[in-house]
Design a protein around this motif. Structure first.
Motif, PDB file in Angstrom:
ATOM      1  N   ALA A 130       0.828  -1.199   0.000  1.00 17.30           N
ATOM      2  CA  ALA A 130       0.000   0.000   0.000  1.00 17.30           C
ATOM      3  C   ALA A 130       0.865   1.254   0.000  1.00 17.30           C
ATOM      4  CB  ALA A 130      -0.934   0.002   1.209  1.00 17.30           C
ATOM      5  N   VAL A 131       1.905   1.277   0.821  1.00 14.41           N
ATOM      6  CA  VAL A 131       2.783   2.447   0.871  1.00 14.41           C
ATOM      7  C   VAL A 131       3.489   2.632  -0.469  1.00 14.41           C
ATOM      8  CG1 VAL A 131       4.814   3.452   1.980  1.00 14.41           C
ATOM      9  CG2 VAL A 131       3.053   2.345   3.366  1.00 14.41           C
ATOM     10  N   ARG A 132       3.905   1.551  -1.086  1.00 17.15           N
ATOM     11  CA  ARG A 132       4.513   1.648  -2.405  1.00 17.15           C
ATOM     12  C   ARG A 132       3.542   2.248  -3.409  1.00 17.15           C
ATOM     13  NH1 ARG A 132       7.034  -4.442  -2.268  1.00 17.15           N
ATOM     14  NH2 ARG A 132       8.980  -3.960  -1.153  1.00 17.15           N
ATOM     15  N   ALA A 133       2.280   1.785  -3.363  1.00 12.01           N
ATOM     16  CA  ALA A 133       1.275   2.299  -4.292  1.00 12.01           C
ATOM     17  C   ALA A 133       1.004   3.780  -4.050  1.00 12.01           C
ATOM     18  CB  ALA A 133      -0.014   1.484  -4.160  1.00 12.01           C
ATOM     19  N   ILE A 134       0.902   4.163  -2.782  1.00 11.85           N
ATOM     20  CA  ILE A 134       0.662   5.567  -2.442  1.00 11.85           C
ATOM     21  C   ILE A 134       1.809   6.439  -2.929  1.00 11.85           C
ATOM     22  CG2 ILE A 134       0.517   7.176  -0.495  1.00 11.85           C
ATOM     23  CD1 ILE A 134      -0.974   4.896   1.026  1.00 11.85           C
ATOM     24  N   ALA A 135       3.044   6.002  -2.663  1.00  6.50           N
ATOM     25  CA  ALA A 135       4.210   6.775  -3.071  1.00  6.50           C
ATOM     26  C   ALA A 135       4.277   6.917  -4.587  1.00  6.50           C
ATOM     27  CB  ALA A 135       5.482   6.116  -2.543  1.00  6.50           C
ATOM     28  N   THR A 136       4.028   5.832  -5.295  1.00  4.72           N
ATOM     29  CA  THR A 136       4.066   5.870  -6.756  1.00  4.72           C
ATOM     30  C   THR A 136       2.999   6.796  -7.309  1.00  4.72           C
ATOM     31  OG1 THR A 136       4.937   3.607  -6.865  1.00  4.72           O
ATOM     32  CG2 THR A 136       3.882   4.467  -8.846  1.00  4.72           C
ATOM     33  N   LEU A 137       1.794   6.694  -6.788  1.00  6.02           N
ATOM     34  CA  LEU A 137       0.683   7.511  -7.262  1.00  6.02           C
ATOM     35  C   LEU A 137       0.936   9.000  -7.054  1.00  6.02           C
ATOM     36  CD1 LEU A 137      -2.247   7.468  -8.402  1.00  6.02           C
ATOM     37  CD2 LEU A 137      -3.027   7.424  -6.031  1.00  6.02           C
ATOM     38  N   LEU A 138       1.547   9.342  -5.927  1.00  7.55           N
ATOM     39  CA  LEU A 138       1.728  10.747  -5.572  1.00  7.55           C
ATOM     40  C   LEU A 138       3.104  11.288  -5.945  1.00  7.55           C
ATOM     41  CD1 LEU A 138      -0.024  10.658  -2.088  1.00  7.55           C
ATOM     42  CD2 LEU A 138      -0.926  11.624  -4.216  1.00  7.55           C
TER      43      LEU A 138
END
Length: 209
Positions: free
Chosen positions: A58-66
């Protein structure tokens, strides 16, 4: 109450939940408003339980998205025998200060939002006060041990669950990136049960990927 520091980027302590997503979105929005490339780090710290991989993803996805960097403490032991939750928080904050300074950052943003026992209830004030004291003392110790000043911020700590859900809606965050959304499990987690109705009421229902 909702704004993060405008002085620069931050190392954001994340667990992959809604507060992590909101704190990272705030950092990205600050950089966008300043016309800068985001330099904040979504810094995942494992809990040492079966949710760790979902949270990490989830943190990876959040970081990538933002458009944020993503990091994780090396060699950090999630739990130690006989350690209290308060002692773990102190150890975590000191490690975050050291990691932030190594990355050239002066701010640690602790994405913590304990909430109350109901959607509109405030967090327990003594608990907030203890955590605020801990952040000040850990920042001071981190500054003494490092080369420069470090500051620890807690931009979401005093929000009710309804307030953070409404704030997430204002930011238009992608709530499906939270660790508790999906993950292949049909059994809703306590965090999904806690936040999904409030997000839907705020007009921001998570949507499957």
């Amino acid at each position: 109450m909702f704004a993060m520091s405008q002085d620069g980027d931050a190392l954001i302590i994340c667990d992959g939940g809604l507060a992590s997503l909101v704190a990272c979105a705030l950092a990205a929005k600050r950089a966008e408003s300043a016309g800068e490339t985001p330099g904040s780090i979504a810094w995942f710290v494992p809990l040492g339980d079966e949710t760790d991989e979902l949270r990490r993803n989830a943190v990876r996805a959040i970081a990538t998205l933002l458009g944020l960097s993503q990091g994780e403490p090396k060699g950090f032991t999630p739990t130690l025998a006989g350690e209290t939750p308060a002692q773990r928080e102190t150890r975590l904050l000191l490690e975050a200060c050291a990691s932030a300074m190594r990355a050239g950052l002066e701010v640690v943003s602790w994405a913590i939002q304990p909430g109350g026992s109901a959607a509109d209830e405030w967090p327990e004030l003594e608990g907030i006060a203890a955590r605020m004291d801990r952040t000040l003392l850990c920042a001071r110790l981190g500054s003494l041990d490092g080369e420069g000043e470090i500051r620890i911020e807690t931009p979401l700590i005093d929000l009710t669950d309804r307030q953070i859900a409404e704030f997430a809606a204002d930011l238009g965050v992608a709530t499906e990136t939270c660790w508790w959304w999906g993950g292949g499990s049909q059994r809703p987690t306590s965090e999904a049960q806690r936040f999904k109705p409030l997000l839907e009421a705020a007009g921001l229902a998570p949507t499957p990927a």
